[in-house]
Scaffold this active site. Structure first.
Site, PDB file in Angstrom:
ATOM      1  N   CYS A 154      58.731  61.029  33.433  1.00 25.63           N
ATOM      2  CA  CYS A 154      58.446  59.621  33.110  1.00 25.63           C
ATOM      3  C   CYS A 154      57.277  59.091  33.961  1.00 25.63           C
ATOM      4  O   CYS A 154      56.148  59.528  33.759  1.00 25.63           O
ATOM      5  CB  CYS A 154      59.717  58.798  33.252  1.00 25.63           C
ATOM      6  SG  CYS A 154      59.610  57.275  32.306  1.00 25.63           S
ATOM      7  N   HIS A 164      64.146  61.356  31.127  1.00 24.21           N
ATOM      8  CA  HIS A 164      64.790  61.534  32.440  1.00 24.21           C
ATOM      9  C   HIS A 164      65.930  62.556  32.393  1.00 24.21           C
ATOM     10  O   HIS A 164      67.103  62.151  32.328  1.00 24.21           O
ATOM     11  CB  HIS A 164      65.388  60.202  32.887  1.00 24.21           C
ATOM     12  CG  HIS A 164      64.401  59.168  33.283  1.00 24.21           C
ATOM     13  ND1 HIS A 164      64.020  58.961  34.595  1.00 24.21           N
ATOM     14  CD2 HIS A 164      63.721  58.265  32.563  1.00 24.21           C
ATOM     15  CE1 HIS A 164      63.143  57.969  34.656  1.00 24.21           C
ATOM     16  NE2 HIS A 164      62.941  57.535  33.435  1.00 24.21           N
ATOM     17  N   GLU A 177      67.266  64.020  34.729  1.00 24.64           N
ATOM     18  CA  GLU A 177      68.129  63.874  35.919  1.00 24.64           C
ATOM     19  C   GLU A 177      69.217  62.824  35.713  1.00 24.64           C
ATOM     20  O   GLU A 177      70.108  62.690  36.551  1.00 24.64           O
ATOM     21  CB  GLU A 177      67.262  63.538  37.150  1.00 24.64           C
ATOM     22  CG  GLU A 177      66.712  62.125  37.216  1.00 24.64           C
ATOM     23  CD  GLU A 177      65.549  61.863  36.254  1.00 24.64           C
ATOM     24  OE1 GLU A 177      65.190  62.765  35.467  1.00 24.64           O
ATOM     25  OE2 GLU A 177      65.010  60.741  36.285  1.00 24.64           O
TER      26      GLU A 177
END
Ligand code: GLN
Length: 208
Positions: A78, A179, A181
């Site tokens: 991002c 994302h 994560e």
């Protein structure tokens, strides 16, 4: 293997958590000396102007460029993807500027600040156990950028249904507009560790 996560701003803690779940030594990078001895670096999501300005202030831009030139794996998610890009449409903000991609910030408009979608990512077959089907990847987009153009050395890894490029790789560089994560799906981190990181490791003189 020791992987650093740029910890100036943004969701670096989540990346460190995923790396630890995968049994990889992970550390926060705030100063150039924190890069010493690293095998790779993740630049997290957050706010790209802030990350770029802080990276410049702490003298991290040139050491990260040097790391990339040494073919160490570097992954931007991002805002991190924006910081890695060579071209962000003429916006004036500090960049590492190493990856041959043209990125548009906040490409999905104001109303739709955030969305989730299922992506087909053929490259993740490399981290799928043999015999198991390739599952889609649930991608979380938060005021996300998009890749509008890629150079000849860039491999497109994933697109939205309308063709918008949202993940790409250029040798040791990986970029995702979303994302990984923030989900429990660890496959993109596994891909980074095993597919992007490994080619830079000398393998019995094969690369001579
Ligand atoms: N919109 C942010 C930027 O342009 C990126 C958002 C994110 O990293 N989730 O820097």
């Amino acid at each position: 293997m020791k992987i650093g996560v740029l910890a100036l701003q943004g969701d670096f803690r989540e990346h460190i958590g995923v790396l630890q779940r995968l049994g990889v030594e992970a550390c926060e990078v705030r100063l150039p000396r924190d890069l010493d001895g690293l095998d790779g670096l993740i630049i997290p999501g957050g706010e790209s102007t802030t990350i770029g300005k802080l990276a410049e202030r702490y003298g991290l831009v040139e050491p990260i460029r040097a790391m990339i030139a040494q073919k160490k794996p570097v992954w931007g998610t991002c805002a991190g993807m924006i910081v890695l890009a060579r071209d962000i449409g003429g916006l004036n903000q500090p960049l590492i500027g190493a990856m041959d991609i043209t990125v548009q910030r906040n490409a999905f408009g104001r109303q739709v600040d955030s969305f989730e979608t299922e992506l087909t990512v053929p490259a993740l077959a490399s981290v799928t156990p043999p015999g198991q089907p390739l599952k889609p990847f649930t991608a979380v987009f938060i005021r996300a950028p998009a890749i509008r153009a890629v150079g000849p050395e860039v491999e497109v890894l994933a697109t939205l249904d309308d063709g918008t490029i949202v993940a790409a790789r250029q040798g040791n560089l990986l970029a995702t507009a979303f994302h990984p994560e923030l989900t429990d799906d660890l496959r993109f981190h596994q891909y980074f560790l095993t597919q992007v990181a490994l080619p830079s490791t000398p393998r019995n003189g094969q690369n001579t």
